[in-house]
Design an enzyme around this catalytic site. Structure first.
Site, PDB file in Angstrom:
ATOM      1  CG  HIS A 126      -2.128  -0.868   1.017  1.00 50.52           C
ATOM      2  ND1 HIS A 126      -2.095  -2.231   1.232  1.00 50.52           N
ATOM      3  CD2 HIS A 126      -3.396  -0.604   0.609  1.00 50.52           C
ATOM      4  CE1 HIS A 126      -3.276  -2.748   0.984  1.00 50.52           C
ATOM      5  NE2 HIS A 126      -4.093  -1.793   0.594  1.00 50.52           N
ATOM      6  N   GLY A 127       2.048   1.221   0.526  1.00 51.81           N
ATOM      7  CA  GLY A 127       2.851   2.433   0.518  1.00 51.81           C
ATOM      8  C   GLY A 127       4.183   2.243   1.206  1.00 51.81           C
TER       9      GLY A 127
END
Length: 484
Positions: A323-324
């Protein structure tokens, strides 16, 4: 190009009008050109990465189709994995890992002096990287034949409705649809149009409106009471859901208008009764990807209890990191891994809940007992999810801890401490609409039966359009999952 932009409102009708006048390869070529225009509208420089990824995996697929040598097949698969993950790591994770390594060796007075790369993260790179990787792995496993037509393959990678934020589509379910020379079907078009309106309602009316209340607190949590903070955390849970499921609805609906069916990505996730149930309902295309290409190859649940827990932990940590490039996302994944492991331990001691309903005398009593138990479990699961969302949304670990500490302090629980009451009440009202819609779709059949009547559908679509005009936030706010 954003779905919620004026450019897309012009692009889509023009694209549909030309798309349905073409047939065969002309239609596929037009679809690819339109997809590249859609992607390049944001930043044309990154079209090169998209095309490079398509060329690499198309070539790997052809190579895999020509050899049965295990060593050559492993080499070709490695080429796909290294090139795809190499590009992803460079653009998304280089600075994160360099900074983390520097912080790790700092107590030893070492300095690595690695340069910082000022790179813009290409939109959708995590999504199309996973999509092309799954193709190469499926061909390597001989689950699908290699695609020998580059035009079709590039369209699979660049198909604009799902290119930027999913759903992540498998080649085995996409190529057969491209190979069928479909004719325009009003049923598909109308169904897709309704789904698009529904997606815009979730994004523009619900998520963006809630965002005006949520964003100030996460920018500067100090000064908000405990009750305010708790309410805003709950609102964020619905903002991120409305935003992402809204995008998925628009993507699925747009593809349906083109005669292409994409997989569902959400199934009433906040009614989940366990961590495992949640991941069967939330971002389904990603969770099944992680299951099929990470969890099961690690051994899944076939190699004993401890290795099952290890495999769950690795899978969820990678899912969080996907996700990041931030420790907050790693912590978010770690909490979900802990919830999944704790749930397995709980089940191993107590067994499936259904075995405890045997002493009910009547069917209705058993049903009510089941409903009550499920409601309690859904409520507990939702509270746990809200805690995880704090790490997902906060700018740093310290800020996430500060927000949770503010809630736990129980300082200012009186309604008189509420700030920005009118926007807060409006956001709560919108959440009630979304929650009511979700609960109705799960438990009540008559609205679905009612919408089979054409006149009822027309009224429903008119209501959605009216809501968009009346309550929509038309500031072109980016979708949350674009940053991934």
């Amino acid at each position: 190009m954003l779905f919620n932009s004026f450019a897309f409102l012009i692009f889509l009708p023009c694209f549909l009008a030309i798309y349905w006048t073409l047939r065969g390869r002309g239609r596929i070529a037009f679809c690819l050109a339109g997809s590249y225009l859609f992607y390049g509208w944001w930043d044309a420089r990154f079209l090169g990465l998209l095309i490079l990824s398509s060329i690499v995996d198309f070539t790997v697929g052809l190579g895999l189709g020509k050899t049965d040598s295990p060593s050559r097949r492993r080499l070709l698969l490695s080429l796909s994995i290294v090139s795809n993950l190499g590009i992803l790591a460079t653009f998304k994770y280089y600075n994160f890992f360099a900074d983390s390594l520097q912080q790790l060796v700092a107590p030893l007075n070492w300095s690595l002096d690695w340069p910082t790369l000022n790179l813009i993260l290409p939109a959708g790179i995590s999504f199309y990287t996973f999509q092309t990787l799954s193709y190469s792995i499926d061909v390597y496993r001989k689950q699908i034949p290699p695609q020998r037509d580059f035009l079709r393959f590039a369209t699979f990678v660049g198909f604009f409705p799902q290119l930027v934020a999913g759903p992540i589509v498998r080649a085995g379910e996409f190529f057969p649809q491209l190979e069928t020379d479909r004719r325009f079907a009003w049923e598909d078009f109308e169904s897709g149009f309704g789904r698009v309106l529904q997606g815009f309602f979730k994004k523009i009316v619900i998520a963006d409106s809630i965002g005006t209340v949520v964003d100030p607190m996460f920018r500067d949590p100090e000064g908000f009471s405990s009750l305010n903070t708790a309410m805003i955390v709950v609102l964020y849970a619905f903002q991120v859901y409305g935003d992402f499921s809204g995008y998925s609805d628009i993507a699925i609906g747009t593809a349906r208008m083109l005669g292409i069916r994409l997989p569902e990505n959400f199934r009433t996730p906040y009614l989940a009764t366990s961590p495992a149930d949640f991941w069967h309902r939330w971002h389904i295309s990603l969770s099944t990807w992680l299951r099929d290409y990470v969890y099961i190859p690690l051994g899944g649940s076939r190699r004993g209890v401890w290795k099952t827990y290890r495999n769950l932990a690795i899978t969820m940590l990678l899912g969080g990191l996907w996700h990041g490039a931030s420790w907050n996302f790693v912590i978010w994944g770690a909490i979900h891994a802990a919830l999944l492991i704790a749930h397995r331990i709980w089940i191993s001691f107590l067994g499936p809940p259904s075995t405890r309903l045997a002493d009910c005398e009547t069917f209705s009593a058993a049903w009510l007992q089941r409903l009550g138990i499920d409601a309690a479990k859904s409520a507990m699961m939702f509270i746990a999810l809200c805690i995880t969302w704090v790490f997902f949304r906060s700018g740093s670990f310290d800020q996430a801890v500060q927000i949770l500490a503010q809630i736990a302090s129980l300082d200012g629980l009186s309604p008189s401490t509420l700030q920005n009451r009118i926007p807060l009440l409006k956001a709560c009202g919108l959440v009630s609409i979304l929650a009511g819609f979700e609960i109705a779709s799960q438990f009540i059949r008559w609205p679905q039966l009612f919408l089979r009547i054409p006149a009822a559908r027309a009224v429903y679509y008119a209501c959605l359009l009216w809501s968009l005009a009346l309550w929509g936030t038309f500031d072109g706010k980016q979708f949350i999952y674009f940053q991934f």
